[in-house]
Design a protein around this motif. Sequence first.
Motif, PDB file in Angstrom:
ATOM      1  N   LYS A   1       0.837  -1.195   0.000  1.00 24.28           N
ATOM      2  CA  LYS A   1       0.000   0.000   0.000  1.00 24.28           C
ATOM      3  C   LYS A   1       0.871   1.243   0.000  1.00 24.28           C
ATOM      4  N   LYS A   2       0.386   2.245  -0.721  1.00 18.31           N
ATOM      5  CA  LYS A   2       1.062   3.530  -0.702  1.00 18.31           C
ATOM      6  C   LYS A   2       0.739   4.214   0.617  1.00 18.31           C
ATOM      7  N   PRO A   3       1.673   5.010   1.124  1.00 23.55           N
ATOM      8  CA  PRO A   3       1.371   5.747   2.360  1.00 23.55           C
ATOM      9  C   PRO A   3       0.295   6.800   2.107  1.00 23.55           C
ATOM     10  N   MET A   4      -0.375   7.177   3.150  1.00 27.37           N
ATOM     11  CA  MET A   4      -1.419   8.190   3.039  1.00 27.37           C
ATOM     12  C   MET A   4      -0.814   9.497   2.548  1.00 27.37           C
ATOM     13  N   PRO A   5      -1.394  10.081   1.496  1.00 25.21           N
ATOM     14  CA  PRO A   5      -0.889  11.384   1.070  1.00 25.21           C
ATOM     15  C   PRO A   5      -1.188  12.444   2.129  1.00 25.21           C
ATOM     16  N   PHE A   6      -0.282  13.368   2.236  1.00 20.10           N
ATOM     17  CA  PHE A   6      -0.437  14.487   3.172  1.00 20.10           C
ATOM     18  C   PHE A   6      -0.558  13.980   4.613  1.00 20.10           C
ATOM     19  N   ASP A   7       0.290  13.017   4.948  1.00 22.66           N
ATOM     20  CA  ASP A   7       0.196  12.401   6.275  1.00 22.66           C
ATOM     21  C   ASP A   7       0.542  13.362   7.411  1.00 22.66           C
ATOM     22  N   PHE A   8       1.033  14.560   7.099  1.00 26.29           N
ATOM     23  CA  PHE A   8       1.241  15.560   8.149  1.00 26.29           C
ATOM     24  C   PHE A   8      -0.075  15.916   8.832  1.00 26.29           C
TER      25      PHE A   8
ATOM     26  N   LYS B   1      -9.336   4.879   6.703  1.00 24.88           N
ATOM     27  CA  LYS B   1      -9.583   3.699   5.872  1.00 24.88           C
ATOM     28  C   LYS B   1      -9.138   3.998   4.440  1.00 24.88           C
ATOM     29  N   PRO B   2      -8.209   3.195   3.926  1.00 25.78           N
ATOM     30  CA  PRO B   2      -7.767   3.411   2.543  1.00 25.78           C
ATOM     31  C   PRO B   2      -8.784   2.901   1.536  1.00 25.78           C
ATOM     32  N   ALA B   3      -8.849   3.573   0.415  1.00 22.21           N
ATOM     33  CA  ALA B   3      -9.613   3.152  -0.756  1.00 22.21           C
ATOM     34  C   ALA B   3      -8.735   3.530  -1.945  1.00 22.21           C
ATOM     35  N   ILE B   4      -9.066   3.130  -3.101  1.00 21.34           N
ATOM     36  CA  ILE B   4      -8.220   3.303  -4.277  1.00 21.34           C
ATOM     37  C   ILE B   4      -7.693   4.742  -4.381  1.00 21.34           C
ATOM     38  N   GLY B   5      -6.453   4.946  -3.974  1.00 19.50           N
ATOM     39  CA  GLY B   5      -5.819   6.250  -4.074  1.00 19.50           C
ATOM     40  C   GLY B   5      -6.319   7.301  -3.109  1.00 19.50           C
ATOM     41  N   MET B   6      -7.220   6.924  -2.231  1.00 21.24           N
ATOM     42  CA  MET B   6      -7.814   7.874  -1.305  1.00 21.24           C
ATOM     43  C   MET B   6      -7.789   7.292   0.106  1.00 21.24           C
ATOM     44  N   TYR B   7      -7.768   8.153   1.064  1.00 23.02           N
ATOM     45  CA  TYR B   7      -7.839   7.739   2.461  1.00 23.02           C
ATOM     46  C   TYR B   7      -8.975   8.506   3.123  1.00 23.02           C
ATOM     47  N   TYR B   8      -9.962   7.735   3.562  1.00 22.71           N
ATOM     48  CA  TYR B   8     -11.132   8.309   4.221  1.00 22.71           C
ATOM     49  C   TYR B   8     -10.815   8.483   5.699  1.00 22.71           C
ATOM     50  N   ILE B   9     -11.145   9.662   6.234  1.00 22.97           N
ATOM     51  CA  ILE B   9     -10.848   9.973   7.629  1.00 22.97           C
ATOM     52  C   ILE B   9     -12.167  10.206   8.358  1.00 22.97           C
ATOM     53  N   TYR B  10     -12.370   9.402   9.401  1.00 22.33           N
ATOM     54  CA  TYR B  10     -13.597   9.419  10.186  1.00 22.33           C
ATOM     55  C   TYR B  10     -13.305   9.901  11.603  1.00 22.33           C
ATOM     56  N   PHE B  11     -14.285  10.581  12.181  1.00 24.49           N
ATOM     57  CA  PHE B  11     -14.128  11.082  13.552  1.00 24.49           C
ATOM     58  C   PHE B  11     -15.507  11.212  14.187  1.00 24.49           C
ATOM     59  N   GLU B  12     -15.669  10.541  15.311  1.00 31.37           N
ATOM     60  CA  GLU B  12     -16.885  10.647  16.126  1.00 31.37           C
ATOM     61  C   GLU B  12     -18.173  10.501  15.313  1.00 31.37           C
ATOM     62  N   GLY B  13     -18.263   9.420  14.559  1.00 33.98           N
ATOM     63  CA  GLY B  13     -19.478   9.100  13.833  1.00 33.98           C
ATOM     64  C   GLY B  13     -19.670   9.816  12.507  1.00 33.98           C
ATOM     65  N   LYS B  14     -18.645  10.525  12.057  1.00 31.94           N
ATOM     66  CA  LYS B  14     -18.753  11.283  10.814  1.00 31.94           C
ATOM     67  C   LYS B  14     -17.562  11.005   9.911  1.00 31.94           C
TER      68      LYS B  14
END
Length: 124
Positions: free
Chosen positions: A2-9, A21-34
């Motif tokens: 897997k490629k590392p998350m872009p903009f991991d800063f 959660k990674p998806a094709i070329g994208m990383y979905y970021i979830y927080f507190e039910g959203k």
Amino acid sequence: MKKPMPFDFLLDYLPANVVIKPAIGMYYIYFEGKIVLISRSVQKNPQHNGIWIATQRNDHASLKAAIPALNDFEFEDHLTETNWLLLQAGHEDFEEAAIAVCELVSNRDKRIGKTTPKAVQLTS
């Protein structure tokens, strides 16, 4: 591999309990039910690379006023009505604006995030 998350800063500025959660070329970021952000860097349609911010149309104006680097999505040379805003990867204020977005997430700004069943499941 897997490629590392872009903009991991971003992870330095987001709450420690975000779920990614990674998806094709994208990383979905979830927080507190959203779902709050998507980090994207792919070769196809590079104009959409950057950070996608989950929000509502009626919050776009106030978010763009607070963080002028945010834009609406353009598809095939026209604006598309969507609830997402885009911070383009190549923007001159990209990192500063990204940090400001992360601060809004960390401060639970009500303009950021969309509740989804998957987001609730992942963050409960």
